[in-house]
Design a protein around this motif. Structure first.
Motif, mmCIF file in Angstrom:
data_model
loop_
_atom_site.group_PDB
_atom_site.id
_atom_site.type_symbol
_atom_site.label_atom_id
_atom_site.label_comp_id
_atom_site.label_asym_id
_atom_site.label_seq_id
_atom_site.Cartn_x
_atom_site.Cartn_y
_atom_site.Cartn_z
ATOM 1 N N TYR A 158 40.691 42.091 39.362
ATOM 2 C CA TYR A 158 42.224 42.653 39.083
ATOM 3 C C TYR A 158 42.509 43.280 38.464
ATOM 4 O O TYR A 158 42.603 45.011 39.433
ATOM 5 C CB TYR A 158 43.257 42.120 39.191
ATOM 6 N N HIS A 214 51.892 41.231 31.275
ATOM 7 C CA HIS A 214 51.720 41.717 32.719
ATOM 8 C C HIS A 214 52.478 43.031 32.834
ATOM 9 O O HIS A 214 52.172 44.035 32.895
ATOM 10 C CB HIS A 214 50.499 41.047 33.610
ATOM 11 N N GLU A 234 47.131 48.538 36.506
ATOM 12 C CA GLU A 234 46.739 46.990 36.465
ATOM 13 C C GLU A 234 45.876 47.107 35.722
ATOM 14 O O GLU A 234 45.576 46.473 35.281
ATOM 15 C CB GLU A 234 45.712 46.739 38.083
ATOM 16 N N HIS A 294 53.185 47.612 32.241
ATOM 17 C CA HIS A 294 53.671 48.420 33.310
ATOM 18 C C HIS A 294 54.962 49.208 33.569
ATOM 19 O O HIS A 294 54.650 49.843 32.643
ATOM 20 C CB HIS A 294 53.762 47.318 35.167
HETATM 21 ZN ZN LIG Z 1 50.284 44.684 38.402
#
Ligand SMILES: [Zn+2]
Length: 483
Positions: free
Chosen positions: A225, A176, A232, A180
């Motif tokens: 999310y 994750h 995200e 990013h």
């Molecule tokens: Zn994140």
């Protein structure tokens, strides 16, 4: 009976020998295969014992790594070594950053970028490892991880580990945060993978419909999310891509397919190191209702911005490499000193910027040399000489007898016109033509009164870097009316 017993015994012995030979050759093949790929093909700078440790850590914790061929594993280790070198790993709140942590965290980045050519995430330089969730003063809440725009990644080690311990719960903190970082690398314009940079907009377009649905609160295969924002959404898709590829491909085929194109890997194709199999695009493009895969990835420079070193290179080529000789002509450096000064800057600049440019793989070594010689050195040298001339620490005046003089047109490309060059006693300032030059017309206006040029007074300022910079000169004439 005896004959039968001997025959059966013989067959057993034969099979046993063959089995033993097979096992030995297989074992040897594995060891030599590992050696060949690690040491010869990928030139991994690891000793046998280091290799065994890294291989054990990855084989125990990384399903992705376990699925690779011997060649793929060697490539994976090669990239981990490269990635680790460019980052600082800092243990927080009393935690010690261990080799295992560094290997596994680097592994998450390598896994994500395994299909790409560039995998360093060059914008990122520091990784903070917390024992578990940590408090962010900026966001005023507890976090599991964070990726900043200023080149740092923070991770909770507990949650990082959980991501790999349960490989199919669609949660993977390491992937994750690396997702990013990968995207941020592109947005920040650091040296990133072309394929990824070119295709990112396209993929976001493919995903936008699902994202909008999620924002409206509609149920989705993706974790809720992901609806927070487009960043995200991407990071959550990456987690699903690696954790539950089969379901992802079934439930959201377009987003999955184009994610394969974006990352140049297909998690479903386990046979050849998750590469995109032949006929992948053709198969999809034949199906009705699927968003087609383009034959070639169109170049799209919307994310490609500039690395500062390229600015310096351009400034060097078009401006400072021309200004440096001019500034040198005002300074009391002779030819050899000038060459030493210039190449001293190349050498020093080369050593100091090595971690910023070569380690981060901003450019190849050949381009780096050109950058140092034509970009960095002239820019540094002309800046130093300019400051030296502008910031004076005192004044020096010198007087020298004039022996003879000669005529010269154009002293340098910046100082054009007709000049008289005065030759001084003891060949003083022989190399420093600018200090001995005098404007032709002024010189002859005075000389025409039949005076003899006697001595030259040169005014220097002592610059902040200790070099003498030429200010002005005046000629004194003595009356000489013999004729
Ligand atoms: Zn994140």
């Amino acid at each position: 009976m005896e004959v039968v017993a001997i025959a059966i015994g013989g067959i057993f012995v034969l099979f046993y020998t063959l089995w033993l030979l097979f096992a030995v050759f297989k074992g040897l093949g594995l060891i030599f295969g590992e050696f060949w790929y690690n040491k010869v093909k990928w030139q991994n700078p690891v000793s046998r014992s280091e290799y065994i440790i890294v291989n054990r850590i990855l084989s125990e914790k990384f399903d992705y790594y376990k699925g690779l061929s011997v060649d793929g594993k060697a490539k994976f280790i090669n990239r981990i070594i490269d990635f680790r070198k460019t980052k600082r790993f800092i243990g927080m709140e009393g935690l010690k950053a261990t080799e295992e942590m560094k290997t596994l965290i680097s592994g998450a980045a390598v896994q994500l970028t395994f299909g790409l050519e560039k995998y360093i995430l060059a914008h990122y330089h520091t990784i903070y490892i917390y024992p578990s969730t940590f408090y962010s003063k900026l966001l005023r809440k507890k976090l599991k991880g964070g990726t900043s725009g200023s080149g740092t990644i923070s991770l909770s080690w507990e949650d990082f580990q959980h991501g790999y311990e349960v490989p199919d719960d669609k949660y993977n903190l390491g992937l994750h945060e690396m997702a990013h970082a990968l995207k941020m690398d592109v947005l920040k314009g650091t040296d990133f993978d072309d394929r990824f940079g070119f295709y990112l907009n396209n993929w976001e377009k493919v995903g936008s419909k699902e994202f909008q649905n999620m924002q409206k609160g509609e149920p989705s295969f993706l974790r809720k999310y992901g609806g927070t924002n487009m960043h995200e959404f991407f990071a959550v898709c990456i987690e699903h891509f690696f954790e539950t590829p089969q379901q992802f491909a079934k439930r959201l085929p377009d987003i999955y397919n184009h994610l394969c194109v974006l990352l140049n890997q297909n998690l479903i194709n386990k046979k050849s190191d998750y590469s995109i199999q032949e006929g992948f695009a053709e198969n999809i493009n034949r199906k009705l209702g699927r968003i087609p895969i383009p034959k070639t990835i169109r170049k799209n420079y919307s994310h490609h911005s500039w690395h500062w070193s390229l600015t310096i290179l351009l400034v060097g080529i078009f401006l400072t490499s021309w200004l440096t000789p001019l500034f040198i002509s005002y300074t009391d450096l002779d030819f050899h000193e000038s060459v030493c000064f210039y190449f001293g800057a190349v050498l020093l600049g080369g050593v100091l910027q090595y971690p910023l440019i070569i380690r981060r793989k901003v450019m190849s070594f050949g381009i780096y040399l050109i950058y140092l010689i034509l970009g960095f050195s002239p820019t540094a040298c002309s800046s130093i000489l300019f400051l030296n001339k502008q910031i004076s620490m005192g004044r020096i005046e010198e007087k020298h007898q004039i022996i003879s003089w000669s005529y010269k047109k154009d002293i340098n490309p910046f100082l054009k016109g007709s000049f008289v060059i005065l030759n001084l006693e003891n060949n003083a300032y022989g190399y420093f033509e600018r200090a001995r030059a005098f404007e032709y017309s002024t010189f002859y206006t005075v000389k025409s009164k039949k005076n003899k040029p006697d001595s030259l007074t040169i005014g220097f300022s002592k610059g902040i870097f200790g070099l003498k910079a030429f200010k002005e000169n005046t000629v004194s004439f003595s009356l000489h009316k013999n004729d």
